[in-house]
Design an enzyme around this catalytic site. Structure first.
Site, PDB file in Angstrom:
ATOM      1  N   ILE A  34       0.753  -1.112  -0.123  1.00 24.16           N
ATOM      2  CA  ILE A  34      -0.087  -0.242  -0.082  1.00 24.16           C
ATOM      3  C   ILE A  34       0.962   1.337   0.149  1.00 24.16           C
ATOM      4  CG2 ILE A  34      -0.348   0.413   2.677  1.00 24.16           C
ATOM      5  CD1 ILE A  34      -3.430   0.441   2.064  1.00 24.16           C
ATOM      6  N   HIS A 103       6.060 -12.142   5.881  1.00 26.27           N
ATOM      7  CA  HIS A 103       5.889 -11.480   4.572  1.00 26.27           C
ATOM      8  C   HIS A 103       7.283 -11.219   3.861  1.00 26.27           C
ATOM      9  CE1 HIS A 103       5.498  -8.326   7.221  1.00 26.27           C
ATOM     10  NE2 HIS A 103       6.018  -7.280   6.529  1.00 26.27           N
TER      11      HIS A 103
HETATM   12  P1  5GP Z   1       7.006  -4.817   7.352  1.00 22.32           P
HETATM   13  O1  5GP Z   1       7.487  -3.296   8.200  1.00 22.32           O
HETATM   14  O2  5GP Z   1       6.188  -5.175   8.613  1.00 22.32           O
HETATM   15  O3  5GP Z   1       8.126  -5.701   7.123  1.00 22.32           O
HETATM   16  O4  5GP Z   1       6.149  -4.521   6.230  1.00 22.32           O
HETATM   17  C1  5GP Z   1       4.578  -4.117   6.481  1.00 22.32           C
HETATM   18  C2  5GP Z   1       4.374  -3.712   4.875  1.00 22.32           C
HETATM   19  O5  5GP Z   1       2.926  -3.776   4.890  1.00 22.32           O
HETATM   20  C3  5GP Z   1       4.666  -2.177   4.982  1.00 22.32           C
HETATM   21  O6  5GP Z   1       5.401  -2.055   3.443  1.00 22.32           O
HETATM   22  C4  5GP Z   1       3.172  -1.629   4.480  1.00 22.32           C
HETATM   23  O7  5GP Z   1       3.402  -0.432   3.546  1.00 22.32           O
HETATM   24  C5  5GP Z   1       2.566  -2.621   4.135  1.00 22.32           C
HETATM   25  N1  5GP Z   1       1.151  -2.427   4.352  1.00 22.32           N
HETATM   26  C6  5GP Z   1       0.431  -2.300   5.856  1.00 22.32           C
HETATM   27  N2  5GP Z   1      -0.620  -2.056   5.909  1.00 22.32           N
HETATM   28  C7  5GP Z   1      -1.223  -2.475   4.490  1.00 22.32           C
HETATM   29  C8  5GP Z   1      -2.525  -2.776   3.779  1.00 22.32           C
HETATM   30  O8  5GP Z   1      -3.397  -2.498   4.372  1.00 22.32           O
HETATM   31  N3  5GP Z   1      -2.568  -3.247   2.613  1.00 22.32           N
HETATM   32  C9  5GP Z   1      -1.223  -3.559   1.847  1.00 22.32           C
HETATM   33  N4  5GP Z   1      -1.501  -3.673   0.705  1.00 22.32           N
HETATM   34  N5  5GP Z   1       0.100  -3.028   2.514  1.00 22.32           N
HETATM   35  C10 5GP Z   1      -0.088  -2.806   3.704  1.00 22.32           C
END
Ligand code: 5GP
Ligand code: ZN
Length: 117
Positions: A34, A103
């Protein structure tokens, strides 16, 4: 299938929250981030809720390996392998993990610095 009712990514797996899906199969989905950090920024996740790397079980080996094959196939079909791409897993607080459902970030379309910030 293990689901966490409070997990954002489990809700995306269940199609209860919308996302721009670019791939789905019996074990995984992939969708556009997103808040993209590169021209291509795709998240590849297991359908099963696994909160982080430390929470993986021996029985998850094939599933976790499959995430990398999905990344390889998406990179291949999109031609990302020409210039290269970066695969990232942020694990835990200090690494910047915000969503506690494993992820794999697939990032491509620009040059990336090393060491990472
Ligand atoms: P992390 O910081 O946990 O490695 O990455 C989480 C990722 O999820 C971030 O890059 C953030 O932009 C993405 N993200 C968070 N909420 C959403 C959402 O509701 N939809 C999508 N498509 N991505 C999300
Ligand atoms: Zn989850």
């Amino acid at each position: 299938m293990s689901h966490d009712p409070n997990c954002l990514f489990c809700k995306i797996v269940d199609r209860r929250i919308p996302a721009k899906l670019v791939h789905s199969d019996e074990m995984t989905i992939a969708f556009e981030d997103i808040n993209p950090q590169a021209p291509t920024h795709i998240l590849i996740i297991p359908n099963k809720h696994i909160s982080d790397i430390q929470s993986m079980k021996e029985g998850d080996r094939e599933l976790i390996g499959h995430l990398f094959f999905v990344a390889r196939n998406l990179a291949g079909t999109r031609g990302l392998d020409k210039g290269g791409y970066r695969l990232v897993i942020n694990n835990g607080r200090d690494a910047g993990q915000a969503i506690f459902h494993i992820h794999l970030h697939l990032l491509s379309g620009r040059a990336f610095a090393w060491p990472p910030g």
